[in-house]
Scaffold this active site. Sequence first.
Site, mmCIF file in Angstrom:
data_model
loop_
_atom_site.group_PDB
_atom_site.id
_atom_site.type_symbol
_atom_site.label_atom_id
_atom_site.label_comp_id
_atom_site.label_asym_id
_atom_site.label_seq_id
_atom_site.Cartn_x
_atom_site.Cartn_y
_atom_site.Cartn_z
ATOM 1 N N TYR A 20 0.711 -0.996 0.127
ATOM 2 C CA TYR A 20 -0.083 0.012 -0.275
ATOM 3 C C TYR A 20 0.884 1.394 0.058
ATOM 4 O O TYR A 20 0.728 2.232 -0.820
ATOM 5 C CB TYR A 20 -1.079 -0.060 1.280
ATOM 6 C CG TYR A 20 -1.930 1.257 1.106
ATOM 7 C CD1 TYR A 20 -3.030 1.234 0.480
ATOM 8 C CD2 TYR A 20 -1.533 2.179 2.035
ATOM 9 C CE1 TYR A 20 -4.007 2.041 0.756
ATOM 10 C CE2 TYR A 20 -2.305 3.408 1.876
ATOM 11 C CZ TYR A 20 -3.563 3.237 1.452
ATOM 12 O OH TYR A 20 -4.431 4.563 1.234
ATOM 13 N N HIS A 24 1.408 4.219 -3.044
ATOM 14 C CA HIS A 24 1.138 5.647 -2.751
ATOM 15 C C HIS A 24 2.396 6.579 -2.856
ATOM 16 O O HIS A 24 2.162 7.700 -2.886
ATOM 17 C CB HIS A 24 0.577 5.652 -1.429
ATOM 18 C CG HIS A 24 -1.128 5.474 -1.369
ATOM 19 N ND1 HIS A 24 -1.482 4.003 -1.546
ATOM 20 C CD2 HIS A 24 -2.124 6.335 -1.749
ATOM 21 C CE1 HIS A 24 -2.750 4.148 -1.682
ATOM 22 N NE2 HIS A 24 -3.075 5.404 -1.863
ATOM 23 N N TYR A 43 -4.681 17.402 0.123
ATOM 24 C CA TYR A 43 -5.049 15.949 0.618
ATOM 25 C C TYR A 43 -3.631 15.098 0.974
ATOM 26 O O TYR A 43 -2.809 15.229 0.282
ATOM 27 C CB TYR A 43 -5.613 15.129 -0.844
ATOM 28 C CG TYR A 43 -6.036 13.841 -0.656
ATOM 29 C CD1 TYR A 43 -6.537 13.090 0.690
ATOM 30 C CD2 TYR A 43 -6.301 12.948 -1.786
ATOM 31 C CE1 TYR A 43 -6.935 11.876 0.751
ATOM 32 C CE2 TYR A 43 -6.882 11.494 -1.728
ATOM 33 C CZ TYR A 43 -7.083 11.218 -0.374
ATOM 34 O OH TYR A 43 -7.514 9.997 -0.233
ATOM 35 N N TRP A 78 -8.377 2.918 -10.184
ATOM 36 C CA TRP A 78 -7.731 2.986 -8.919
ATOM 37 C C TRP A 78 -8.548 2.287 -7.629
ATOM 38 O O TRP A 78 -7.890 1.645 -7.133
ATOM 39 C CB TRP A 78 -7.448 4.427 -8.518
ATOM 40 C CG TRP A 78 -6.646 4.661 -7.415
ATOM 41 C CD1 TRP A 78 -7.095 5.060 -6.193
ATOM 42 C CD2 TRP A 78 -5.234 4.579 -7.053
ATOM 43 N NE1 TRP A 78 -6.131 5.194 -5.127
ATOM 44 C CE2 TRP A 78 -4.809 4.946 -5.906
ATOM 45 C CE3 TRP A 78 -4.083 4.401 -8.108
ATOM 46 C CZ2 TRP A 78 -3.819 4.786 -5.453
ATOM 47 C CZ3 TRP A 78 -2.841 4.201 -7.570
ATOM 48 C CH2 TRP A 78 -2.752 4.676 -6.326
#
Length: 125
Positions: A20, A24, A43, A78
């Site tokens: 993960y 990212h 964000y 995504w």
Amino acid sequence: MSMQRVCFQLQVKPGLIPEYTRRHAAVWPDMLQALKASGWNNYSLFLRPDGLLIGYFETENLEGAQARMAATDVNARWQAEMSGFFEDLHGTPDAGFLQLTEVFNLEDQLAAATSALTQSKSLGD
């Protein structure tokens, strides 16, 4: 129009945290552009070692920003790739997160205190 601050949590499966994190580290450029164009501003994602994921962003309208993202092809791709990373997820990650309630914001309270002080002084003059 003022910005809405959105904070949310999800739980990344502990065994998938390294992958993960890797994904990212270099999010697809078209996904980044879609987020920005859809109104997801400032964000950030924060990940605890046990997989607790906290996300934060600012937007003019949460439902509108989510709807604009949902209308993009890149978001569908995504979300399909990311869905398997989470425990107890109902729906896609971008819609199935648990939104947290904001209980304190420094700038809001400073502005309110300054306004109250200014009003108090003008009434006393």
